[in-house]
Design an enzyme around this catalytic site. Structure first.
Site, PDB file in Angstrom:
ATOM      1  N   GLU A 264     -20.628 -30.865  37.735  1.00 17.79           N
ATOM      2  CA  GLU A 264     -21.730 -30.184  37.058  1.00 17.79           C
ATOM      3  C   GLU A 264     -21.252 -29.967  35.629  1.00 17.79           C
ATOM      4  O   GLU A 264     -20.241 -29.314  35.410  1.00 17.79           O
ATOM      5  CB  GLU A 264     -21.994 -28.869  37.811  1.00 17.79           C
ATOM      6  N   CYS A 301     -24.084 -22.188  32.576  1.00 17.23           N
ATOM      7  CA  CYS A 301     -24.582 -23.572  32.605  1.00 17.23           C
ATOM      8  C   CYS A 301     -26.086 -23.603  32.374  1.00 17.23           C
ATOM      9  O   CYS A 301     -26.631 -24.597  31.947  1.00 17.23           O
ATOM     10  CB  CYS A 301     -24.297 -24.229  33.950  1.00 17.23           C
TER      11      CYS A 301
END
Ligand code: NAP
Length: 525
Positions: A264, A301
């Site tokens: 990720e 994120c």
């Protein structure tokens, strides 16, 4: 608990013989005791061989045994009490309250996976009865998921608890039945050791083989590279930079046996400010959006790094409110000197882009490693033409892109890279625009959310924290929520296998009382 600066390899604590390093308190610049001793390829090999030796015993544990193991890790983390939160605070400068919340999330995540393991749907038990009279005859076919094997997990710098040693990747891999070797993030080695010792004890207390869990450490890429390259490792979980994630994908693909890397990496999380919503509540949206932007000093994120809106008086009012809100925000301490330098570099690069203005800038910092929130603005045409504006600037930085009309908004959407999230601020009158936008967003992101803010990721059954590249290296999966377990499973089909040899999940009589697909019908019979 006294920190020793050692790696945890199986049941033993091992002092590395390579470079030493220490954690740095990013708020003061001071180094923190103890000294950590980095390991080498031989330490990685020992951890991996133990993991391989543990795999068959561990994967044969019952769902109940595995669930209890996960729950005992959660209990152990909670029992560390203030010591864990204080150490994580010293190593990351994240506020105490945030870390207390993150500890709760970490324990909750482990308990969620305990529930997932007990529930058994992860096994995807499927039975096709034999059809001996058919031409050609159909054999007896039964399918279930099994764990892939030992998994390497890279602790993330921005979630020292929830995406580190006992975080979502570790919890989902252990739930699947995979031993885990963690590469600790060098920014929070003390936090990593504290949590690692909890897992090491849980392994022993639950009577599991020692190789179920190890931590290797080292500042620098050699140890992580050796881990991904090790033949025993069958999958990798990673959260971090695009450069780091892609380097590990390359290592994994160049192995004699390539393996999946679930990385990720980077996302700018577009927020669509549709006209009716802006007109009705633009100032409130500006205020709340800026709170989301600066939350955790932008080190999420899912940070809202891109705002898209259609020109007009409502946007003018929104802009004024957002600029005022950003300008009043204090600088915040970032996680590491390296992350702070990367943020300053990113802001400087954006500032040099022609046609990009910076109408909003937060207050100057007073200590080391502090980032000033930044609010940039440009037009859709310039944004489409200049890819420098599409890259993630990790931290409290956002770019407002003004569009002439809905078609331009859609044109910008079509050229975006893959994202973890897209947010739509829409009122009832915006529905027609939202209906055109939604199919375009489905192609770009892992999660679409309406009338909220992207920071704050629920850990639940329906959550998707994933998305097309570069949000992740594998668009088909999620790293948060119950479905994260799927990354560490693979299907096996049993054809005409004698009843006495069949695994419990697919035996006649359904001894585990699972939901199973039998001849195309879902049921428990
Ligand atoms: P990172 O540099 O990607 O490092 C993450 C982990 O991967 C560390 O353990 C690191 O080891 C290891 N690693 C990195 N490159 C490697 C390579 N080529 N080979 C083997 N191992 C490698 O991420 P970070 O330290 O957390 O932060 C740096 C930047 O990453 C940030 O400025 C930000 O841009 C980005 N980031 C993004 C997210 C997100 O969620 N989007 C989260 C965190 C960070 P060593 O540190 O020991 O080298």
């Amino acid at each position: 608990m006294t920190l020793t600066g050692e790696m945890l390899i199986g049941a033993t604590a091992v002092r590395g013989t390579e470079d030493t390093f220490q954690a740095i308190n990013p708020a003061t610049g001071e180094t923190l005791a103890p000294t950590f001793h980095g390991g080498n390829a031989a330490d990685v090999d020992r951890a991996c061989q133990l993991a391989e030796a543990a795999f068959d015993t561990y994967r044969a544990t019952t769902p109940e045994q595995r669930a209890r193991f996960l729950e005992s890790i959660a209990e152990g983390i909670e029992a560390l009490g203030d010591e864990l939160v204080q150490r994580a605070h010293a190593e990351t400068a994240l506020p105490i309250a945030r870390l207390q919340g993150e500890r709760g999330r970490t324990a909750g995540q482990l308990r969620l996976f305990a529930r997932v393991v007990r529930d058994g749907r992860w096994q995807d038990a499927t039975l096709d009865s034999a059809l001996p009279e058919r031409t050609p005859p159909r054999p007896d076919l039964r399918m279930q998921n099994i764990p892939v094997g030992p998994v390497a997990v890279f602790g993330a710098s921005n979630f020292p608890l929830a995406f580190s040693v006992a975080g979502g990747d570790t919890a989902s891999a252990l739930a699947a039945g995979c031993p885990v070797v963690v590469k600790a993030h060098p920014a929070h080695p003390g936090t990593s050791e504290l949590v690692g010792r909890v897992i090491q004890k849980a392994v022993a207390d639950n009577g599991l083989p020692e190789g179920v869990f190890s931590i290797v450490m080292g500042a620098g890429i050699a140890i992580g590279t050796a881990l991904v390259a090790h033949p025993v490792i069958q999958a990798v979980g990673f959260t971090g930079s695009r450069t780091g994630g892609m380097a590990l994908v390359k290592v994994a693909n160049e192995r004699p046996q390539p393996i999946p890397v679930y990385a990720e990496m980077s996302s700018i999380n577009p927020v669509y400010l549709l006209p009716e919503a802006l007109a009705a509540r633009g100032e409130a949206i500006a205020r709340d959006l800026v709170e989301s932007l600066v939350m955790g000093v932008g080190q999420f994120c899912t940070n809202p790094g891109l705002l898209l809106a259609i020109e007009g008086p409502a946007l003018d009012a929104f802009r004024a409110a957002a600029v005022a809100a950003v300008s009043a925000k204090a600088a915040g301490t970032m996680l590491t000197p390296g992350i702070h330098q990367a943020f300053e570099r990113g802001v400087a690069q954006l500032s040099a882009v022609e046609g990009l203005t910076r109408p909003g800038c937060g207050l100057a910092g007073t200590g080391p490693n502090q980032a000033r929130p930044a609010f940039f603005e440009t037009t859709a045409e310039r944004f489409i033409a200049d890819h420098r504006m599409h890259a993630e600037v990790f931290g409290p930085s956002t770019v407002l892109v003004t569009c002439r009309d809905v078609d331009t908004l859609l044109a910008v959407t079509r050229i975006l890279e893959g994202q973890l999230t897209a947010t739509v601020q829409a009122d009832a009158g915006d529905q027609a625009v939202a209906a055109r936008l939604l199919p375009a967003l489905e192609r770009k992101v892992g999660r679409v959310l309406f009338n909220g803010y992207p920071t704050g990721v629920e850990v639940s059954f329906a959550m998707v924290h994933g998305g097309p590249f570069p949000a992740t290296s594998d668009t088909r999966t999620t790293s948060v929520g119950a479905s994260a377990i799927d990354r560490f499973l693979r299907p096996v089909c049993y054809q005409n296998v004698p009843a006495a040899l069949l695994p419990a999940a697919v035996q006649d009589g359904n001894p585990l009382n699972l939901w199973r697909l039998k001849d195309g019908e879902l049921g428990r019979a």
